[in-house]
Motif scaffolding. Structure first.
Motif, short mmCIF file in Angstrom:
data_model
loop_
_atom_site.label_atom_id
_atom_site.label_comp_id
_atom_site.label_asym_id
_atom_site.label_seq_id
_atom_site.Cartn_x
_atom_site.Cartn_y
_atom_site.Cartn_z
N ASP A 165 0.75 -1.28 -0.06
CA ASP A 165 0.00 -0.07 0.08
C ASP A 165 0.79 1.25 -0.07
OD1 ASP A 165 0.24 -1.06 2.95
OD2 ASP A 165 -0.43 1.02 3.04
N HIS A 166 2.13 1.17 0.64
CA HIS A 166 3.19 2.52 0.43
C HIS A 166 3.40 2.53 -0.95
CE1 HIS A 166 5.72 5.33 2.13
NE2 HIS A 166 6.76 4.75 1.44
N LEU A 167 4.00 1.63 -1.66
CA LEU A 167 4.27 1.60 -3.18
C LEU A 167 3.28 2.26 -3.82
CD1 LEU A 167 6.27 -1.80 -3.33
CD2 LEU A 167 7.27 0.51 -2.97
N VAL A 168 2.05 1.58 -3.66
CA VAL A 168 0.95 2.27 -4.50
C VAL A 168 0.63 3.85 -4.24
CG1 VAL A 168 -1.74 2.19 -5.02
CG2 VAL A 168 -0.45 -0.01 -4.50
N SER A 169 0.85 4.12 -2.78
CA SER A 169 0.76 5.57 -2.43
C SER A 169 1.72 6.22 -2.97
CB SER A 169 0.56 5.59 -0.96
OG SER A 169 0.73 6.86 -0.47
N LYS A 172 -6.31 -12.12 9.22
CA LYS A 172 -7.70 -13.01 9.13
C LYS A 172 -7.53 -14.52 8.35
CE LYS A 172 -10.20 -9.60 11.12
NZ LYS A 172 -10.45 -9.46 12.27
N TYR A 173 -6.61 -14.50 7.76
CA TYR A 173 -6.33 -15.65 6.92
C TYR A 173 -6.11 -16.90 7.73
CZ TYR A 173 -4.57 -18.60 3.11
OH TYR A 173 -4.25 -19.53 2.22
N TYR A 174 -6.80 -18.07 7.45
CA TYR A 174 -6.81 -19.25 8.48
C TYR A 174 -5.40 -19.87 8.26
CZ TYR A 174 -11.88 -18.26 9.11
OH TYR A 174 -13.06 -17.46 9.33
N ALA A 175 -4.58 -19.77 7.61
CA ALA A 175 -3.28 -20.31 7.55
C ALA A 175 -2.55 -19.88 8.67
CB ALA A 175 -2.52 -20.26 6.30
N HIS A 176 -2.84 -18.76 9.46
CA HIS A 176 -2.14 -18.30 10.44
C HIS A 176 -2.86 -18.83 11.87
CE1 HIS A 176 0.23 -15.64 8.00
NE2 HIS A 176 -0.93 -15.03 7.37
N GLY A 217 -4.92 2.31 -3.40
CA GLY A 217 -4.04 2.04 -2.20
C GLY A 217 -4.78 1.98 -0.97
N SER A 218 -5.90 2.37 -0.69
CA SER A 218 -6.71 1.97 0.26
C SER A 218 -7.30 0.50 0.26
CB SER A 218 -7.83 3.05 0.52
OG SER A 218 -8.72 2.56 1.67
N ASN A 219 -7.67 0.19 -0.84
CA ASN A 219 -7.96 -1.21 -1.00
C ASN A 219 -7.05 -2.41 -0.89
OD1 ASN A 219 -10.66 -0.54 -1.40
ND2 ASN A 219 -10.26 -0.40 -3.99
N PHE A 220 -5.91 -1.88 -1.40
CA PHE A 220 -4.61 -2.98 -1.20
C PHE A 220 -4.28 -3.14 0.36
CE2 PHE A 220 -3.21 -2.22 -5.58
CZ PHE A 220 -3.15 -3.45 -5.78
N LYS A 221 -4.42 -1.87 1.28
CA LYS A 221 -4.03 -2.02 2.51
C LYS A 221 -5.18 -2.96 3.02
CE LYS A 221 -2.94 1.08 6.34
NZ LYS A 221 -2.75 2.48 6.60
N LYS A 222 -6.53 -2.84 2.87
CA LYS A 222 -7.34 -3.44 3.43
C LYS A 222 -7.22 -5.10 3.18
CE LYS A 222 -10.75 0.17 3.34
NZ LYS A 222 -12.20 0.39 2.85
#
Length: 72
Positions: free
Chosen positions: A23-27, A63-67, A50-55
């Motif tokens: 998101d920083h690179l996109v910004s 929130k990913y179940y692999a973690h 950029g905001s969407n990439f951050k989300k």
């Protein structure tokens, strides 16, 4: 996507470090491109990207179940 935006940064001489999140690179790219646009709508669309990439990054990292998830 991160490599793509790193490539854009390199191509346009935009400074970044390898530890910068996507998101920083996109910004950074958005700031550069926005200076060359006259359309407010185009600027808004770029900023929203950029905001969407951050989300998505937050979901992928937390929130990913692999973690491990603590359910207490």
């Amino acid at each position: 996507m991160k490599n793509y935006f790193k490539g854009l940064c390199l191509a346009y001489g935009i400074k970044y470090t390898n530890c910068n999140p996507l998101d920083h690179l996109v910004s950074r790219c958005t700031e550069f491109i926005s200076q060359k646009l006259d359309s407010d709508l185009s600027k808004t669309i770029l900023k929203q990207t950029g905001s969407n990439f951050k989300k998505y990054n937050m979901i992928r990292n937390k929130k990913y179940y692999a973690h491990d998830i603590m359910i207490f």
